[in-house]
Design a protein around this motif. Structure first.
Motif, PDB file in Angstrom:
ATOM      1  N   LYS A 184      -7.178  -6.195   5.257  1.00 40.51           N
ATOM      2  CA  LYS A 184      -8.268  -6.807   6.042  1.00 40.51           C
ATOM      3  C   LYS A 184      -7.697  -7.953   6.881  1.00 40.51           C
ATOM      4  O   LYS A 184      -7.135  -8.892   6.351  1.00 40.51           O
ATOM      5  CB  LYS A 184      -9.346  -7.373   5.108  1.00 40.51           C
ATOM      6  N   GLN A 203      -5.934  -4.670   0.058  1.00 36.79           N
ATOM      7  CA  GLN A 203      -6.843  -4.454   1.183  1.00 36.79           C
ATOM      8  C   GLN A 203      -6.212  -4.956   2.465  1.00 36.79           C
ATOM      9  O   GLN A 203      -5.808  -6.105   2.547  1.00 36.79           O
ATOM     10  CB  GLN A 203      -8.149  -5.236   0.944  1.00 36.79           C
ATOM     11  N   GLN A 248       0.842  -1.208   0.000  1.00 34.76           N
ATOM     12  CA  GLN A 248       0.000   0.000   0.000  1.00 34.76           C
ATOM     13  C   GLN A 248       0.869   1.247   0.000  1.00 34.76           C
ATOM     14  O   GLN A 248       0.598   2.209  -0.703  1.00 34.76           O
ATOM     15  CB  GLN A 248      -0.896   0.010   1.240  1.00 34.76           C
TER      16      GLN A 248
END
Ligand code: ATP
Length: 545
Positions: free
Chosen positions: A96, A94, A73
């Protein structure tokens, strides 16, 4: 023990990278031998051949776990370093992670606050509001009735981060050592920056302090609201802050159905950014949709709410001058000015030709102007400028890279809210007034006025100081004079020494000639006497000189 663990993890990473067809990233490193062996013994196979390299990298990082996902990221925002196809795919990663048990969360809170949970909160929501790789957030109500959120650091995460960082350093070291791309990207520096970010996130007191500071900065400006921090309930691994409510910025449909003035909202986003950068020199540098909300209680006067101040950027006066002057020159398409600014300020070495640099900037930036005004991107300009400046040996400062990343995000968000957003419309008056306020005659006068007490204090010492200075200049001149004399004497001595050697060599040669056979036309006796006399003359001249 640790090295065995590292080796095991290296083996796993290798397997995952091969499985996703990413051996090319290992090719220059010592892991490539392991790769060959593993393929030879069919320990792994290459899947996902139909996907492009960015998609394959995305999948591999997801499989490698949260620390690698976060790294991906972070890298996705480094468009000055990575090609677009990879950056685009990394941006989709993501973070998560499965939540940890609420019992564990409560234990951490009780331990950190040194108090049973029910003596601090009248209610503590056991189902987390959000759960990410480093922390988990729970809603709660304080005994006094205030609604709050409690952020708790994931237990055991520090150990995992340290182990993964060790490995990342190893990989980055190999990458830099064996690959020119690794060196160009400064792989180890990237990991070092990442480590700083991660370690800062592990201490929630840093985030609490950042939140307080940002809130204070916007006390008199209602377009950004920042939640209050409950300092007496903040520790290294627990932070309690005011619970906010608003529409998540990514929920465009909800904003539209609330009849929010989208144009104003988009422009206010740009205004907040420029206010933080140029007025406060302190900006939120982790702007992602999960961290921005909109207070739409008055849709025609929408306000932003910002949370998660874990990563903040700071700028000094010279960074701001760099940005403001370059932005203004960029919008005037004055590439010469941009080149001159870089050279005059020493950002790029003086040996660089201004024409060459100007031409490189023109080549990089002209395509940006090929677009309509509402598509022109300041962030893209910075990406191009930094890429070009790097080629000319400019070390781009990390805070400027952080700013470029935030600006790209703000622009993207602004245009998502209001596609016709013209950044220059908000930015230009802002930059011009900042330049005028900082460098205009009034600013100079103010600076002089501020400095006046200091100067007055030094005034009585001035004659002494001037005398000392003149003495120094005099002494320096004297030294220079002495130096010039010494050099001249040395030169003379050098040439006399050379003469001495030549004469001595000539004398020696003549003596030696005396011992060798003489030409027939010279009688032996006269020849010897003559040679001896001549060599004596040579030695005398040499001695005298
Ligand atoms: N003050 C608050 N009021 C209401 N909700 C909040 C507040 N702070 C955090 N949240 C909720 O918790 C989520 C995660 O919070 P935060 O971003 O601070 O955690 P994080 O661990 O840093 O997450 P990430 O790494 O995804 O940014 C937010 O997206 C938001 O939904």
């Amino acid at each position: 023990m640790t090295s065995l663990l590292t080796l095991r993890r290296a083996f796993v990473i290798n397997r995952i990278l091969i499985r996703h067809g990413l051996e090319e990233f290992l090719a220059p490193t010592p892991l490539s031998r392991l790769t060959q062996l593993m393929r030879l013994f069919a320990l792994t196979s290459n899947r996902n051949k139909s996907l492009n390299r960015g998609q394959r990298l995305n999948q591999a990082l997801t499989e490698l776990g949260p620390i690698f996902i976060k790294l991906g990221q972070m890298l996705s925002t480094r468009r000055d370093l990575l090609p677009d196809d990879i950056a685009d795919e990394l941006a989709k990663l993501q973070d998560k992670v499965a939540p940890f048990e609420s019992e564990v969360a409560i234990n951490v809170v009780e331990q950190q606050l040194n108090s049973p949970i029910d003596q601090v909160f009248s209610q503590f929501d056991r189902t987390p509001l959000a759960s990410a790789s480093v922390a988990q957030v729970h809603s709660a109500t304080l005994i006094n009735g205030d609604d709050v959120v409690v952020k708790i650091i994931r237990p055991g995460i520090k150990k995992k981060i340290k182990a993964d960082l060790k490995l990342l350093y190893l990989l980055a070291g190999w990458f830099e050592k064996y690959s020119s791309t690794g060196r160009r990207l400064h792989a180890k520096t990237i990991i070092k920056d990442y480590q700083t970010t991660l370690f800062n996130e592990l201490d929630l007191r840093i985030e609490a302090a950042n939140t307080s500071q940002l809130k204070r900065n916007f006390e008199d400006n209602s377009i950004l609201y920042v939640p209050a921090v409950y300092w007496d309930l903040c520790r290294k691994r627990v932070m309690v802050q005011e619970k906010i409510s608003g529409i998540p910025i990514g929920d465009i449909e909800a904003l539209k159905s609330a009849d929010v003035d989208m144009r104003l909202l988009a422009h206010r986003g740009v205004e907040i950014f420029f206010t933080q950068v140029f007025k406060h020199s302190y900006f939120h540098a982790d702007m992602h949709p999960g961290n921005i909300f909109v207070d739409a209680s008055n849709p025609q006067d929408p306000k932003y709410i910002g949370i998660d101040c874990g990563i903040m950027g700071t700028l000094n006066e010279s960074d701001k001058r760099y940005l403001a002057q370059n932005f203004v020159a960029f919008f005037n398409r004055d590439y010469r000015r941009i080149a001159e600014l870089h050279l005059d300020s020493g950002w790029i070495p003086a040996k660089v030709s201004v024409e060459e640099f100007e031409s490189a900037i023109r080549t990089a930036c002209e395509p940006i102007f090929g677009k309509p005004l509402d598509e022109i991107s300041f962030g893209q300009f910075l990406v191009q400028l930094f890429q070009t400046a790097r080629r000319f040996e400019m070390e781009v400062q990390p805070q400027l890279v952080l700013l470029q990343k935030t600006l790209l995000y703000i622009e993207g968000l602004g245009r998502q809210l209001y596609p016709k957003l013209d950044l220059w419309e908000t930015a230009q008056p802002f930059l011009k007034s900042w330049l005028k306020e900082t460098y205009g005659p009034k600013a100079v006068w103010l600076k002089m006025k501020n400095k006046a007490p200091e100067w007055l204090e030094q005034l009585p010492e001035m004659p002494d100081k001037i005398n000392k200075l003149l003495d120094q200049v005099e002494k320096r001149e004297e030294h220079q004079h002495q130096l010039v004399n010494a050099i001249q004497t040395l030169k003379k001595a050098q040439s006399r020494g050379a003469q001495k050697i030549v004469w001595a060599l000539a004398g020696t040669a003549l003596v030696m000639a005396g011992f060798s056979e003489l030409p027939g036309w010279l009688s032996a006796q006269w020849g010897d006497v003559g040679l001896l006399t001549l060599s004596l003359v040579c030695f005398m001249v040499s001695f005298r000189s």
